[in-house]
Design a protein around this motif. Structure first.
Motif, short mmCIF file in Angstrom:
data_model
loop_
_atom_site.label_atom_id
_atom_site.label_comp_id
_atom_site.label_asym_id
_atom_site.label_seq_id
_atom_site.Cartn_x
_atom_site.Cartn_y
_atom_site.Cartn_z
N TYR A 1 0.82 -1.22 0.00
CA TYR A 1 0.00 0.00 0.00
C TYR A 1 0.85 1.27 0.00
CZ TYR A 1 -3.94 -3.04 1.04
OH TYR A 1 -4.91 -4.02 0.97
N VAL A 2 2.16 1.10 -0.03
CA VAL A 2 3.04 2.27 0.11
C VAL A 2 3.37 2.84 -1.27
CG1 VAL A 2 5.24 3.10 1.01
CG2 VAL A 2 3.96 1.37 2.28
N ALA A 3 3.29 4.17 -1.39
CA ALA A 3 3.46 4.85 -2.67
C ALA A 3 4.85 4.67 -3.25
CB ALA A 3 3.18 6.34 -2.50
N CYS A 4 4.89 4.44 -4.57
CA CYS A 4 6.11 4.55 -5.36
C CYS A 4 5.93 5.80 -6.24
CB CYS A 4 6.28 3.35 -6.28
SG CYS A 4 5.92 1.75 -5.52
N GLU A 5 7.02 6.38 -6.69
CA GLU A 5 6.91 7.50 -7.64
C GLU A 5 7.76 7.27 -8.88
OE1 GLU A 5 4.93 10.12 -7.77
OE2 GLU A 5 3.91 9.79 -5.87
N GLY A 6 8.23 6.02 -9.03
CA GLY A 6 9.00 5.69 -10.23
C GLY A 6 8.84 4.23 -10.59
N ARG A 7 7.66 3.68 -10.24
CA ARG A 7 7.39 2.27 -10.55
C ARG A 7 6.03 2.17 -11.23
NH1 ARG A 7 12.48 1.47 -9.66
NH2 ARG A 7 13.08 1.41 -7.47
N ALA A 8 5.96 1.32 -12.22
CA ALA A 8 4.68 1.09 -12.89
C ALA A 8 4.28 -0.36 -12.76
CB ALA A 8 4.78 1.48 -14.36
N VAL A 9 2.97 -0.58 -12.76
CA VAL A 9 2.40 -1.91 -12.89
C VAL A 9 1.99 -2.06 -14.35
CG1 VAL A 9 0.47 -3.40 -12.24
CG2 VAL A 9 1.62 -2.01 -10.50
N VAL A 10 2.38 -3.17 -14.95
CA VAL A 10 2.14 -3.37 -16.38
C VAL A 10 1.43 -4.70 -16.57
CG1 VAL A 10 3.28 -3.71 -18.61
CG2 VAL A 10 4.20 -2.04 -16.99
N VAL A 11 0.38 -4.71 -17.38
CA VAL A 11 -0.31 -5.95 -17.71
C VAL A 11 -0.06 -6.24 -19.19
CG1 VAL A 11 -2.51 -7.19 -17.74
CG2 VAL A 11 -2.09 -5.42 -16.01
N VAL A 12 0.46 -7.44 -19.47
CA VAL A 12 0.75 -7.81 -20.88
C VAL A 12 0.11 -9.16 -21.21
CG1 VAL A 12 2.96 -6.56 -20.88
CG2 VAL A 12 2.93 -9.00 -20.36
N ALA A 13 -0.07 -9.40 -22.50
CA ALA A 13 -0.62 -10.67 -22.97
C ALA A 13 0.28 -11.81 -22.51
CB ALA A 13 -0.72 -10.65 -24.49
N PRO A 14 -0.32 -13.01 -22.26
CA PRO A 14 0.46 -14.12 -21.69
C PRO A 14 1.74 -14.40 -22.48
CG PRO A 14 -1.87 -14.73 -21.94
CD PRO A 14 -1.72 -13.38 -22.53
N GLU A 15 1.63 -14.42 -23.82
CA GLU A 15 2.77 -14.80 -24.65
C GLU A 15 3.87 -13.73 -24.66
OE1 GLU A 15 -0.25 -14.19 -25.61
OE2 GLU A 15 -0.24 -12.74 -27.28
N ALA A 16 3.55 -12.51 -24.18
CA ALA A 16 4.54 -11.42 -24.24
C ALA A 16 5.27 -11.24 -22.93
CB ALA A 16 3.83 -10.13 -24.62
N SER A 17 4.97 -12.08 -21.93
CA SER A 17 5.50 -11.76 -20.61
C SER A 17 7.03 -11.81 -20.56
CB SER A 17 4.84 -12.64 -19.54
OG SER A 17 5.60 -13.77 -19.25
N GLU A 18 7.64 -12.77 -21.26
CA GLU A 18 9.11 -12.84 -21.24
C GLU A 18 9.74 -11.66 -21.97
OE1 GLU A 18 11.22 -14.70 -19.44
OE2 GLU A 18 9.30 -15.25 -18.54
N ALA A 19 9.19 -11.31 -23.13
CA ALA A 19 9.72 -10.18 -23.91
C ALA A 19 9.57 -8.88 -23.13
CB ALA A 19 8.99 -10.09 -25.25
N ALA A 20 8.43 -8.73 -22.45
CA ALA A 20 8.19 -7.51 -21.66
C ALA A 20 9.21 -7.41 -20.53
CB ALA A 20 6.76 -7.52 -21.11
N LEU A 21 9.41 -8.53 -19.84
CA LEU A 21 10.35 -8.54 -18.73
C LEU A 21 11.77 -8.20 -19.22
CD1 LEU A 21 10.47 -9.10 -15.67
CD2 LEU A 21 11.12 -11.46 -16.24
N ALA A 22 12.15 -8.78 -20.33
CA ALA A 22 13.48 -8.52 -20.89
C ALA A 22 13.63 -7.05 -21.27
CB ALA A 22 13.73 -9.42 -22.09
N SER A 23 12.61 -6.50 -21.90
CA SER A 23 12.65 -5.09 -22.31
C SER A 23 12.79 -4.19 -21.07
CB SER A 23 11.39 -4.74 -23.10
OG SER A 23 11.29 -3.34 -23.24
N LEU A 24 11.96 -4.42 -20.08
CA LEU A 24 12.00 -3.59 -18.87
C LEU A 24 13.35 -3.70 -18.17
CD1 LEU A 24 8.43 -4.32 -17.39
CD2 LEU A 24 9.20 -2.16 -18.40
#
Lengths: 355, 355
Positions: free
Chosen positions: A285-308
């Motif tokens: 519940y504690v605020a971040c000011e430089g973090r995002a929550v991202v939802v991606v399609a199941p098949e893209a989860s590895e590519a998204a993680l690598a990109s981030l």
């Protein structure tokens, strides 16, 4: 899940779908928390008065087209206390916050406004420090502060300096918007650092910790992600007031789906975990000011993680959970001990004036 | 003008062209007045930190293009005290003020943001009254409030409610921008009503007057003017903090020309004149929130006046003066008694927290 658990969840779900009704006659600090009380205030007062299709989406930014240009527009006021804290100050916070609200909408932030409300007697040296910090943040994010305003109120009628920033961006590749069962849920780094840093900076607790605010502009990180996973990014949200728990609840409610996260998978630095334990609060519940929550399609989860992870601001990104069908509108946490608990919206915020 | 007068004016002109230097170590109410102290603060702190070509114009709005769309973007915070006053409240003021900043830039106002800073304990009924008033003002101006934010600060850390609005508009037919000797200077109605109304509403003076604030959206009035006088409108400014005198000084300084106005030609209602005499202030410096100063080409002055007067919000428009070559950067008032006096920028404002 047992039948009893299902009944409880159904009751919670029904309670949530009731029309918002503001019970209080006066504003409380909880109304500014980003949690349930804020939601009720928005529904019962602001949407009641201003309701229109653009506002009703209640996204981080409003989106509209002007002569064919697809624009995003957002605003936030900053009342953080103290004004200066390890890792930042109200100035870079005010720039990064608005940059991030545009970025999570899939917009390239372009131009910011800055409105100052200053208290009589505020040191000019502090104001200079704040404006210089704003400009450094604007340079880092590649935006300009193009218009502004200053008001001064009498001693005792403000708390030094409040800043509002609004921002205009151009939408290039927006997230698809539709969250579906099976989607992966990611967070772009360790959570709760900003909020705990502010709490410690107030000096009310005798805790020493080697922590700095995570305040940062996420526009490049998220633009890279959009390029790496074309068409596969469903939603992006920056986890400010109310923290990751509040964002997950909003995502679950919007999607009419469940979000199930693994406690073990959520990155939390030991210093944040330790301070939260002493404070009796949950880092979710504690605020971040430089973090995002991202939802991606199941098949893209590895590519998204690598990109981030390839970006310095996302180096500690993690897949923290999945979207499921049931129970709709609910966030469930699978604990390290194998149990499951509901992560609900809080009424207020354990830490007021965090941004 | 005598040689002695010319020498005095030249000295004033030289003094004005010096680089702004902020002498104070702490913010004073004068820094929020819109007068000389505000100008110095903007130059010495904000332009020093944020300087960029768009901001440096210091217009009521910043103008830029996005994918071919010609946009205007502006912001203002509102800290008016009291929050409710005859003829309006902080809500319609916050909408009209930003609508007018866009309108004087030749933009059609489209979308507004609204950022609220509320004091703990603020009555929800007052907040509803304010938001309803904002929506009525938005309807009247044809704009939508599309994005917003709410922060709450502890009791004693604000004065009930502060509002920031930012606005985005599309520029269709901007004023030419170049003010030239011979141009006519008009005002769109009687001056000083907003400021005097606020002063009386504070109840510090035992004056009864049948006055209401002039707060109003000027976008239709000014859009009609632009259509009636194509290519002939040089500049438009809304005369808020610092009043008509401050706007005329800024126009004179920007143009490097003199503005000579006739005291007899400036519309001032008897109640405003009477209250100003009792208060010992000049109505020329008192804020309006629904009046614009317009500069048009000499040959367009009659058409401009006719266009403005045909609109209910401009029914009492008047040509109040002319632009001359000399002395550059100076506003001269020809008094009713045949004398001439300099109308300089004030350091502060006789009436703080007027908007």
């Amino acid at each position: 899940m047992t039948i009893r658990e299902e009944q409880v969840l159904e009751r919670i779900s029904r309670a949530r779908n009731r029309k918002a009704r503001l019970r209080e006659d006066a504003i409380t600090l909880a109304h500014g928390s980003g949690g349930k009380a804020t939601h009720t205030l928005i529904e019962a007062v602001f949407r009641e008065a201003f309701g229109n299709p653009l506002l009703d989406r209640l996204d981080d930014s409003a989106r509209f087209t002007v002569n064919g240009a697809d624009l995003a527009f957002t605003t936030d006021s900053y009342v953080v206390s103290p004004l200066f804290f390890p890792g930042g100050d109200i100035g870079d916070l005010a720039v990064n916050g608005t940059v991030n609200d545009l970025a999570v909408s899939g917009a390239i932030p372009l131009h910011l406004s800055a409105g100052f409300i200053l208290e009589e007697g505020f040191p000019v040296a502090d104001l200079r420090r704040i404006t210089e910090s704003m400009q450094r943040a604007a340079d880092a994010a590649g935006v300009d502060i193009v218009t502004g305003d200053t008001k001064v109120v009498e001693r005792g009628k403000a708390d030094g300096c409040y800043i509002n920033t609004a921002g205009v961006g151009v939408v290039q590749s927006p997230p698809t918007g539709e969250v579906r069962p099976g989607d992966a849920v990611l967070v772009t780094g360790p959570i709760g650092e900003h909020g705990v840093t502010i709490m410690l900076a107030r000096g009310e607790l005798d805790i020493e910790a080697d922590l700095v605010s995570d305040t940062a502009p996420l526009n490049c990180l998220l633009a890279d992600l959009m390029c790496s996973c074309p068409g596969a990014v469903r939603r992006m949200r920056d986890a400010t007031r109310g923290g990751v728990a509040t964002v997950l609840n909003e995502l679950a409610a919007d999607a009419g789906a469940a979000v199930v996260v693994e406690e073990d998978a959520i990155p939390v630095r030991p210093a944040v975990r330790g301070a939260c334990e002493l404070l009796g609060i949950d880092p979710m519940y504690v605020a971040c000011e430089g973090r995002a929550v991202v939802v991606v399609a199941p098949e893209a989860s590895e590519a998204a993680l690598a990109s981030l992870r390839s970006h310095p601001l996302g180096a500690e990104s993690a897949v923290i959970g999945r979207v499921k069908d049931d129970p709709p509108g609910t966030v469930l946490l699978k604990t390290a001990f194998g149990g499951t608990r509901i992560v609900d919206l809080l009424v207020g915020d354990p830490l007021p004036r965090i941004c």
